[in-house]
Design an enzyme around this catalytic site. Structure first.
Site, PDB file in Angstrom:
ATOM      1  N   GLU A 125       5.717   9.754   3.024  1.00 28.35           N
ATOM      2  CA  GLU A 125       5.386   8.412   2.539  1.00 28.35           C
ATOM      3  C   GLU A 125       4.410   8.480   1.369  1.00 28.35           C
ATOM      4  O   GLU A 125       3.381   9.156   1.440  1.00 28.35           O
ATOM      5  CB  GLU A 125       4.780   7.570   3.665  1.00 28.35           C
ATOM      6  CG  GLU A 125       4.591   6.115   3.288  1.00 28.35           C
ATOM      7  CD  GLU A 125       4.222   5.233   4.469  1.00 28.35           C
ATOM      8  OE1 GLU A 125       4.418   4.003   4.377  1.00 28.35           O
ATOM      9  OE2 GLU A 125       3.746   5.759   5.501  1.00 28.35           O
ATOM     10  N   TYR A 161      -5.649   0.711   8.943  1.00 22.30           N
ATOM     11  CA  TYR A 161      -6.826   0.804   8.069  1.00 22.30           C
ATOM     12  C   TYR A 161      -8.069   0.303   8.786  1.00 22.30           C
ATOM     13  O   TYR A 161      -8.829  -0.528   8.276  1.00 22.30           O
ATOM     14  CB  TYR A 161      -6.571   0.051   6.764  1.00 22.30           C
ATOM     15  CG  TYR A 161      -5.474   0.704   5.947  1.00 22.30           C
ATOM     16  CD1 TYR A 161      -5.703   1.901   5.274  1.00 22.30           C
ATOM     17  CD2 TYR A 161      -4.204   0.152   5.887  1.00 22.30           C
ATOM     18  CE1 TYR A 161      -4.693   2.519   4.550  1.00 22.30           C
ATOM     19  CE2 TYR A 161      -3.185   0.763   5.163  1.00 22.30           C
ATOM     20  CZ  TYR A 161      -3.441   1.951   4.502  1.00 22.30           C
ATOM     21  OH  TYR A 161      -2.441   2.575   3.786  1.00 22.30           O
ATOM     22  N   ASP A 185       0.805  -1.227   0.000  1.00 20.32           N
ATOM     23  CA  ASP A 185       0.000   0.000   0.000  1.00 20.32           C
ATOM     24  C   ASP A 185       0.834   1.272   0.000  1.00 20.32           C
ATOM     25  O   ASP A 185       0.435   2.293  -0.537  1.00 20.32           O
ATOM     26  CB  ASP A 185      -0.943   0.027   1.210  1.00 20.32           C
ATOM     27  CG  ASP A 185      -0.179   0.233   2.519  1.00 20.32           C
ATOM     28  OD1 ASP A 185       0.740  -0.572   2.809  1.00 20.32           O
ATOM     29  OD2 ASP A 185      -0.479   1.202   3.234  1.00 20.32           O
ATOM     30  N   ASP A 210       5.755   0.298   3.247  1.00 23.86           N
ATOM     31  CA  ASP A 210       6.025  -0.918   4.018  1.00 23.86           C
ATOM     32  C   ASP A 210       5.809  -2.143   3.127  1.00 23.86           C
ATOM     33  O   ASP A 210       5.680  -2.016   1.913  1.00 23.86           O
ATOM     34  CB  ASP A 210       5.147  -0.963   5.269  1.00 23.86           C
ATOM     35  CG  ASP A 210       3.658  -0.845   4.939  1.00 23.86           C
ATOM     36  OD1 ASP A 210       3.289  -1.032   3.756  1.00 23.86           O
ATOM     37  OD2 ASP A 210       2.854  -0.571   5.844  1.00 23.86           O
TER      38      ASP A 210
END
Length: 497
Positions: free
Chosen positions: A470, A230, A76, A79
């Site tokens: 990120e 999430y 995603d 990571d």
């Protein structure tokens, strides 16, 4: 003679003031790179035409602990976890980008976008391959986040999480249904058999989502894996409507129109929530359903247009509505981190709604002013031009675009040596020296858009500041459609209304 010279000069000045400024951005280049980004996020066995060549195969045994093949899909962000909820939303938005703006894409980028979508839909089909279960995540995020490790080296727990009738997850199932339905529209002419397969599975998954209602993060076991990353913060009801809306658009089946009409109120369609992203679909749902109201004159859907209009008014600074927050430099800003996800998803809705309004010759009433498609497109262009470099920092927030862009993004694979340059194993904590380094990332993740600056327009290019540095797949997915539009309309001259 001097008098005529002054008149001529005055006329030239007036023309410059009245003409929209010519764009200084290469939207085609930005579009190419925004799609290329997805190559760098791939999990699984990479194909021979892999373009982010610094990457290698990873996650080849994913799913083995549950006896299922879960190889493939996307990481995603920075990571090495595969989170199903945001991956499905990414897929829906990539597909919507192609459905609504594919005609504006150069043919090679249309192909690349379709390939990126299929990498996701192939994986989503695997997640629903076992009856009565949907696999919603691979990887223990706590152990993964405790390491700074290349995906090719990862040796942390590849825990498999699933939802079922006893442990429902209507938001993940509803979003997966939306992704497969939208994907089916992309492949309708490219691969009719695959398109039909996606649509049939979308219907099956939607039925599962509707028959077994519940939020996946309400289950203690799932909550430990998906939260706080999430979690379902906003309920599953919007995903049921969102999934039904995409099935209606993809199939034109009245069953799904009836579902929206019959269940809208109980599932919160009247909640005028000005949000759109991986967790909250309300604003996007309103825009999507408005299309059928405006073009098909389905009068029972009028409230969706009213809600979409209300949302658009919050984005127009001149309107009397309460406004969304902007930075001093003019960027849409919502607190909480990864702000560019809001910028790209809202900008996508601005352009999409402008097109729907234009096609049906409608406008938006924002109290004291009437707003037409041109105003919405101008707002969208301001956001994208800011992202590409027209901002107080004078930098692009897309890696590889322009002359100045983020060099130290929060991304494991990008910051660590490529597996091809350094084939020796780099263990969990051995990567920390690269995380802590002030040097630029060794492998530029071309096309990655970072979380972006704070509310003061300041960006410090700090790898440790993940909220700003990120990238995520769901930042880029709606951006693909937006950039495609501006490839064809760089100066907004083709759409005066």
């Amino acid at each position: 003679m001097r008098f005529f010279f002054h008149i001529l000069l005055l006329l030239l000045l007036l023309m410059l003031i009245q003409s929209p400024p010519a764009s200084t951005h290469n939207y085609h280049d930005a579009l190419t790179k925004s799609i290329l980004f997805f190559d760098g996020q791939r999990s699984g066995r990479l194909p021979s035409d892999q373009r982010a060549t610094w990457r290698g195969d990873s996650g080849l045994s994913d799913g083995s602990e549950a006896g299922v093949d879960l190889q493939g899909g996307y990481y995603d962000a920075g990571d090495n976890v595969k989170f199903g909820f945001p991956m499905a939303f990414t897929t829906t938005m990539l597909s919507w980008s192609v459905i609504d703006f594919g005609d504006a894409m150069p043919s090679d980028e249309f192909r690349n976008a379709a390939v990126a979508i299929r990498w996701a839909t192939d994986y989503l089909l695997k997640t629903i391959s076992q009856p009565g279960r949907i696999f919603v995540q691979v990887g223990n995020p706590i152990s993964d986040h405790n390491c700074w490790e290349r995906p090719e080296d990862m040796d942390t727990a590849r825990t498999v999480y699933n939802v079922s009738a006893e442990r429902p997850g209507s938001e993940v199932a509803g979003e997966t249904a939306a992704a497969l339905a939208a994907g089916s529209m992309v492949f309708r002419s490219l691969d009719p058999g695959y398109s039909q397969k996606l649509l049939e599975n979308a219907m099956r998954v939607f039925e599962f989502a509707d028959n077994h209602k519940g939020a996946y993060s309400d289950d203690p076991g799932l909550r430990a894996g998906v939260c706080p990353f999430y979690c379902d913060f906003d309920g599953y009801q919007d995903e049921l409507l969102w999934g039904a809306a995409w099935l209606r658009r993809a199939s034109q089946n009245d069953t799904f129109l009836n579902y929206i009409q019959d269940n809208g109120k109980t599932l919160g369609a009247d909640d005028n929530i000005n949000e759109f992203g991986w967790d909250n679909k309300h604003a996007g749902l309103n825009v999507l359903v408005s299309k059928e109201y405006m073009e098909g004159q389905v009068l029972s859907l009028e409230s969706y247009k009213e809600s979409a209009d209300s949302f658009m008014c919050t984005l127009i600074p001149e309107s009397s509505s309460s406004h969304i927050q902007y930075t001093p430099g003019g960027l849409i800003y919502k607190p909480g981190g990864s702000n560019m996800q809001h910028v790209t998803s809202i900008t996508f809705l601005l352009l999409t709604y402008a097109n729907y309004l234009s096609k049906s010759s409608q406008t938006v009433n924002c109290g004291s002013i009437t707003v037409g498609p041109a105003s919405l497109r101008l707002q969208a262009k301001k956001q994208i031009d800011y992202l590409l470099g027209d901002n107080p920092m004078n930098m692009s927030y897309m890696v590889g675009y322009g002359t100045r862009y983020p060099q130290r993004i929060h991304h494991r694979g990008s910051s660590l040596p490529s597996i091809h340059d350094h084939p020796q194993f780099i263990a969990c904590k051995e990567g920390s020296i690269y995380f802590n380094s002030t040097n630029p990332n060794l492998n530029p993740l071309i096309g990655a858009v970072v979380g972006g600056p704070g509310e003061d327009d300041v960006y410090k290019d700090d790898r440790a500041d993940f909220r700003k540095s990120e990238p995520t797949t769901y930042i880029n997915a709606p951006l693909v459609g937006v950039l495609a539009y501006f490839v064809s309309n760089p100066n907004l001259s083709d759409h005066p209304n």
